[in-house]
Motif scaffolding. Structure first.
Motif, PDB file in Angstrom:
ATOM      1  N   LEU A   1      45.842  45.560  33.353  1.00 35.46           N
ATOM      2  CA  LEU A   1      44.905  46.433  32.652  1.00 35.46           C
ATOM      3  C   LEU A   1      43.478  46.249  33.159  1.00 35.46           C
ATOM      4  N   LEU A   2      43.097  45.005  33.430  1.00 33.19           N
ATOM      5  CA  LEU A   2      41.749  44.742  33.939  1.00 33.19           C
ATOM      6  C   LEU A   2      41.540  45.368  35.312  1.00 33.19           C
ATOM      7  N   VAL A   3      42.560  45.294  36.159  1.00 27.29           N
ATOM      8  CA  VAL A   3      42.453  45.878  37.497  1.00 27.29           C
ATOM      9  C   VAL A   3      42.429  47.400  37.428  1.00 27.29           C
ATOM     10  N   SER A   4      43.224  47.980  36.542  1.00 28.77           N
ATOM     11  CA  SER A   4      43.362  49.440  36.482  1.00 28.77           C
ATOM     12  C   SER A   4      42.077  50.133  36.061  1.00 28.77           C
ATOM     13  N   THR A   5      41.244  49.465  35.305  1.00 27.51           N
ATOM     14  CA  THR A   5      39.996  50.086  34.833  1.00 27.51           C
ATOM     15  C   THR A   5      38.813  49.797  35.751  1.00 27.51           C
ATOM     16  N   THR A   6      39.044  49.174  36.881  1.00 30.53           N
ATOM     17  CA  THR A   6      37.953  48.821  37.792  1.00 30.53           C
ATOM     18  C   THR A   6      37.143  50.020  38.277  1.00 30.53           C
ATOM     19  N   PRO A   7      37.754  51.194  38.564  1.00 25.99           N
ATOM     20  CA  PRO A   7      36.927  52.332  39.023  1.00 25.99           C
ATOM     21  C   PRO A   7      35.790  52.702  38.084  1.00 25.99           C
ATOM     22  N   ALA A   8      35.884  52.338  36.811  1.00 26.23           N
ATOM     23  CA  ALA A   8      34.800  52.656  35.868  1.00 26.23           C
ATOM     24  C   ALA A   8      33.525  51.893  36.188  1.00 26.23           C
ATOM     25  N   LEU A   9      33.621  50.809  36.970  1.00 25.43           N
ATOM     26  CA  LEU A   9      32.424  50.039  37.329  1.00 25.43           C
ATOM     27  C   LEU A   9      31.465  50.836  38.208  1.00 25.43           C
TER      28      LEU A   9
ATOM     29  N   LEU B   1      40.573  48.759  43.807  1.00 24.23           N
ATOM     30  CA  LEU B   1      39.270  48.104  43.707  1.00 24.23           C
ATOM     31  C   LEU B   1      38.244  48.657  44.693  1.00 24.23           C
ATOM     32  N   LEU B   2      38.701  49.142  45.849  1.00 21.98           N
ATOM     33  CA  LEU B   2      37.772  49.535  46.911  1.00 21.98           C
ATOM     34  C   LEU B   2      37.516  51.038  46.985  1.00 21.98           C
ATOM     35  N   MET B   3      38.435  51.844  46.516  1.00 25.39           N
ATOM     36  CA  MET B   3      38.298  53.289  46.657  1.00 25.39           C
ATOM     37  C   MET B   3      37.004  53.840  46.070  1.00 25.39           C
ATOM     38  N   PRO B   4      36.581  53.417  44.875  1.00 29.15           N
ATOM     39  CA  PRO B   4      35.341  53.994  44.333  1.00 29.15           C
ATOM     40  C   PRO B   4      34.098  53.693  45.160  1.00 29.15           C
TER      41      PRO B   4
ATOM     42  N   PHE C   1      26.788  58.886  49.816  1.00 27.10           N
ATOM     43  CA  PHE C   1      26.806  57.497  49.357  1.00 27.10           C
ATOM     44  C   PHE C   1      25.510  57.165  48.617  1.00 27.10           C
ATOM     45  N   THR C   2      25.658  56.442  47.517  1.00 27.86           N
ATOM     46  CA  THR C   2      24.494  55.915  46.799  1.00 27.86           C
ATOM     47  C   THR C   2      24.258  54.451  47.122  1.00 27.86           C
ATOM     48  N   THR C   3      25.122  53.858  47.930  1.00 24.59           N
ATOM     49  CA  THR C   3      24.987  52.464  48.346  1.00 24.59           C
ATOM     50  C   THR C   3      24.738  52.411  49.847  1.00 24.59           C
ATOM     51  N   THR C   4      24.156  51.315  50.294  1.00 23.72           N
ATOM     52  CA  THR C   4      23.925  51.120  51.715  1.00 23.72           C
ATOM     53  C   THR C   4      25.208  50.633  52.388  1.00 23.72           C
ATOM     54  N   GLU C   5      25.228  50.727  53.707  1.00 19.62           N
ATOM     55  CA  GLU C   5      26.405  50.275  54.453  1.00 19.62           C
ATOM     56  C   GLU C   5      26.598  48.774  54.286  1.00 19.62           C
ATOM     57  N   PHE C   6      25.517  48.011  54.262  1.00 17.84           N
ATOM     58  CA  PHE C   6      25.633  46.569  54.078  1.00 17.84           C
ATOM     59  C   PHE C   6      26.228  46.239  52.715  1.00 17.84           C
ATOM     60  N   GLU C   7      25.827  46.966  51.666  1.00 17.78           N
ATOM     61  CA  GLU C   7      26.373  46.717  50.333  1.00 17.78           C
ATOM     62  C   GLU C   7      27.869  47.015  50.290  1.00 17.78           C
ATOM     63  N   ARG C   8      28.289  48.072  50.956  1.00 15.33           N
ATOM     64  CA  ARG C   8      29.719  48.401  50.966  1.00 15.33           C
ATOM     65  C   ARG C   8      30.520  47.359  51.728  1.00 15.33           C
ATOM     66  N   ILE C   9      29.992  46.910  52.870  1.00 13.48           N
ATOM     67  CA  ILE C   9      30.695  45.880  53.647  1.00 13.48           C
ATOM     68  C   ILE C   9      30.765  44.579  52.857  1.00 13.48           C
ATOM     69  N   LEU C  10      29.669  44.220  52.192  1.00 14.47           N
ATOM     70  CA  LEU C  10      29.651  42.990  51.402  1.00 14.47           C
ATOM     71  C   LEU C  10      30.656  43.061  50.248  1.00 14.47           C
TER      72      LEU C  10
ATOM     73  N   ILE D   1      33.956  40.711  49.700  1.00 18.02           N
ATOM     74  CA  ILE D   1      34.151  39.911  48.486  1.00 18.02           C
ATOM     75  C   ILE D   1      35.504  40.216  47.851  1.00 18.02           C
ATOM     76  N   ILE D   2      35.851  41.499  47.738  1.00 18.84           N
ATOM     77  CA  ILE D   2      37.122  41.880  47.114  1.00 18.84           C
ATOM     78  C   ILE D   2      38.302  41.359  47.924  1.00 18.84           C
ATOM     79  N   MET D   3      38.276  41.551  49.238  1.00 18.34           N
ATOM     80  CA  MET D   3      39.397  41.114  50.071  1.00 18.34           C
ATOM     81  C   MET D   3      39.501  39.596  50.131  1.00 18.34           C
ATOM     82  N   THR D   4      38.413  38.906  49.853  1.00 22.99           N
ATOM     83  CA  THR D   4      38.460  37.440  49.787  1.00 22.99           C
ATOM     84  C   THR D   4      39.029  36.970  48.454  1.00 22.99           C
ATOM     85  N   ILE D   5      38.518  37.530  47.364  1.00 20.98           N
ATOM     86  CA  ILE D   5      38.927  37.085  46.034  1.00 20.98           C
ATOM     87  C   ILE D   5      40.403  37.354  45.776  1.00 20.98           C
ATOM     88  N   LEU D   6      40.943  38.409  46.365  1.00 21.46           N
ATOM     89  CA  LEU D   6      42.336  38.767  46.114  1.00 21.46           C
ATOM     90  C   LEU D   6      43.307  37.641  46.447  1.00 21.46           C
ATOM     91  N   VAL D   7      42.981  36.835  47.444  1.00 23.83           N
ATOM     92  CA  VAL D   7      43.927  35.831  47.937  1.00 23.83           C
ATOM     93  C   VAL D   7      43.476  34.409  47.627  1.00 23.83           C
TER      94      VAL D   7
END
Length: 666
Positions: A18-26, A446-449, A458-467, A471-477
């Motif tokens: 449930l926590l993962v499924s609502t992530t796009p709302a962030l 987690l990454l699609m939004p 885009f409302t974010t910079t390229e560096f923010e998206r890469i960062l 972070i997401i691909m690191t935390i997953l494992v």
């Protein structure tokens, strides 16, 4: 009590879903972390669970009962998946059993072949199977197997074969390793001394004793195969659970799909461990924890001595041929990409039209006949894009793998040595539940939004998206790596030399630096390489679903319908933008990028193999190497010298006069 534990772990798994499924709302309203929207969405999702009227699926805008609609594609997907896994296990078991009777040179040949096959991404495997069926059809005018699903038609044979290949290789290597370890046991030696044949020992004793370990190792196989399932469904155009997931991306649908995937595997594995397998209790008479005091972290001899020791440690690996070749390949690609990016202008050449003798001979996209490795639909050079994007692919995969290993190792120290045993078991059960959720699907949610460009840009910079992506691909494992290192540390703490150090008053820092790190260093290198490969595969999977490194550039113009493009020319973006090219005959769109991934993965496998060999030499395990050149040269040399092997009298030198006289007399 066991039933209570079972449902407790299951409820925790549901909460995580449930926590993962609502992530796009962030990421609503252009913000990067909108916590108020996230908690509001989570509250609505929990409330909808208790209102069956909200359990609907929007099929082409029309609401239909959720689980009634999902059941048919879910059943189809699970039929393909379980059939592929069962086929993989049967083939792996039979092949491993047969390999045990082969000579050593045949085993080593098979191992090299499997390492090469294991470096092939699942996407390339699916394409290769499809092209092979098409080639057979062209040669024989007989369509032996359907290679893609059309409309409501269902295909089974080719998807099952594709799903079974990579798990079969993984399980084959695991079963073979377990059999080799079991054959070195003392009871096997005793059975051989009594005259029992090898086949009888394997079938009656060894197989029975390794089944439990095979069961535990199969979790990794399930975890990897679940992610590949979505790729195969997309490539084979299967109307399965993947299609249902992308057609309705609301949190209630995402939660239902993840729950349907999670439940059967949770019942099989957690139920078996709790109700069938006996509890693997550890003796409470011995305290496995580290000493509570920290001690001094200073290095004897200063930092210069520590740096010298580290250089010797690294230098020992460069003496290994496999490690050196893999390192040079990856480093050369990285340096070449960086230097090219700094010197080339423009970075990517664009070819609109190609003329020969003032005659138009080719228009974009150009085949490799006119431009090296060809161009894409817009005329951009494939070769230039590969060279420019190499640095992003390699550096990002190295960074994610490094931080996965580093954070996992740091967290493993308190987990293994300071957490109570009950808390450790609870955490291990929670981490085990992650094996039953496809990582590609979780990463997409987690990454699609963030990575997919909205209509307003885009409302974010390229560096923010890469960062954020890193972070997401690191935390997953990280939780999986943490428990892996934690279990390794607990095993080392049972060794006598560690117990002696603790009794003599060794501090925690001393134990960690002098005893644990030297033994875990090679294991950390292997884990780093495995995480590097896993990151590359995850990038490929995300690229197939049009989530590219640094962001996916989309066009929303009514009159200009350009395909999704990568913002950085990273390799997975090239694959994602051209994933359908093989069916149109423009193989140069995607094959070069896939070959580059194969080279990277195979190079890292060489590095991992080199690290293992260096560690085996240190502990005294003999390494079997192919020395056929030396053997051939040695045989020729021995044949040439065989005639002159008999000693002659002049070959001896006598210094004593008595022996000289005796020599003259007779």
């Amino acid at each position: 009590m066991k039933i209570v534990k079972f449902f407790f772990y299951y409820i925790l798994g549901i909460i995580g879903i449930l926590l993962v499924s609502t992530t796009p709302a962030l990421f609503r309203q252009g913000s990067l972390f909108n916590l108020s929207a996230y908690f509001a969405e989570f509250k609505m999702l929990v409330a909808s669970l208790f209102q069956p009227s909200d359990w609907v699926y929007l099929f082409k805008g029309n609401p239909v009962p959720l689980f009634d609609y999902l059941w048919e594609p879910y059943r189809y997907s699970m039929t393909l998946f379980f059939a592929g896994i069962i086929l993989a296990f049967i083939l792996a078991f039979l092949f491993a059993l047969g390999t045990m009777f082969l000579p050593k040179w045949a085993k080593s040949t098979i191992e090299r072949l499997l390492n090469l096959l294991e470096s092939i991404p699942d996407l390339l495997l699916a394409f290769s199977l499809q092209l092979f069926i098409v080639w057979l059809f062209k040669q024989t005018d007989i369509l032996f197997i359907d290679f893609a699903s059309v409309g409501e038609d269902k295909i089974y044979t080719l998807p099952i074969l594709a799903i079974s290949v990579l798990p079969m290789i993984m399980m084959y290597k695991i079963i073979l390793m377990l059999m080799d370890e079991e054959m070195s046991r003392s009871y096997v030696q005793m059975a051989r001394s009594k005259g029992l044949e090898k086949g009888m020992i394997l079938n009656v004793h060894v197989v029975r004793n390794i089944m439990k370990n095979i069961f535990y190792h199969s979790k990794i196989m399930i975890w990897v195969s679940l992610s590949s399932l979505f790729i195969f469904e997309y490539i084979f155009n299967i109307n399965g659970i993947t299609t249902a997931f992308f057609q309705d991306f609301r949190p209630i649908v995402t939660s239902a799909i993840l729950l349907m995937l999670f439940t059967p595997f949770f019942i099989i594995y957690q139920g078996t461990e709790l109700f069938i397998f006996k509890d693997r209790s550890v003796s409470k008479e011995i305290n496995w924890n580290m000493n509570t005091f920290v001690g001094s972290p200073k290095f004897k001899g200063g930092s210069a001595k520590w740096f010298t020791q580290m250089l010797k440690e690294v230098g020992a690996h460069f003496k290994n041929g496999k490690f050196l070749i893999g390192f040079l390949v990856i480093t050369s690609l990285l340096v070449w990409s960086i230097v090219y990016t700094m010197t080339a202008d423009p970075l990517v050449d664009k070819f609109y039209h190609i003329y020969e003798n003032d005659k138009l001979v080719s228009a974009a996209p150009h085949s490799p006949e006119y431009v090296f490795l060809g161009t894409d639909e817009l005329g951009f050079s494939i070769f230039d894009q590969l060279v420019v994007g190499a640095k992003y692919t390699i550096l990002f995969a190295l960074a994610v793998a490094f931080f996965r290993m580093l954070i996992g190792f740091i967290l493993a120290i308190p987990f293994a040595f300071f957490f109570p045993p009950k808390l450790q078991r609870v955490f291990e059960k929670l981490v085990d539940g992650m094996h039953f959720l496809p990582m590609t699907l979780i990463a997409y949610v987690l990454l699609m939004p963030v990575l997919r460009m909205p209509m307003g840009g885009f409302t974010t910079t390229e560096f923010e998206r890469i960062l954020y992506q890193g972070i997401i691909m690191t935390i997953l494992v990280v939780p999986l790596v943490m428990t892996l290192f934690g279990n390794e540390m607990k095993l080392l703490m049972k060794e006598e030399f560690v117990m002696s150090t603790k009794v003599m008053g060794g501090s925690s820092v001393h134990l960690l630096r002098k005893h644990l790190l030297p033994h875990l260093s090679s294991r950390m290198g292997v884990v780093f390489g495995q995480q590097f490969i896993q990151t590359l595969l995850l990038l490929i999977h995300l690229g197939v679903f049009n989530l590219y490194f640094g962001g996916t550039k989309l066009t929303f113009s009514r009159y200009q319908n350009d395909p999704p493009r990568s913002m950085t020319n990273e390799w997975s973006g090239l694959i994602g933008a051209s994933k359908d090219s093989l069916m149109t005959g423009r193989w140069w769109y995607i094959i070069p990028a896939l070959v580059c991934f194969v080279i990277l993965i195979f190079s890292m496998q060489l590095i991992i193999s080199g690290i293992k060999e260096v560690q085996q030499v240190r502990v005294g395990v003999p390494i079997e190497r192919s020395n056929w050149l030396r053997k051939v040269w040695g045989r020729r040399r021995s044949k040439s010298q065989q005639e002159n092997t008999d000693p002659k009298p002049e070959d001896f030198v006598f210094t004593d006069e008595v022996w000289i006289e005796r020599r003259k007399q007779g």
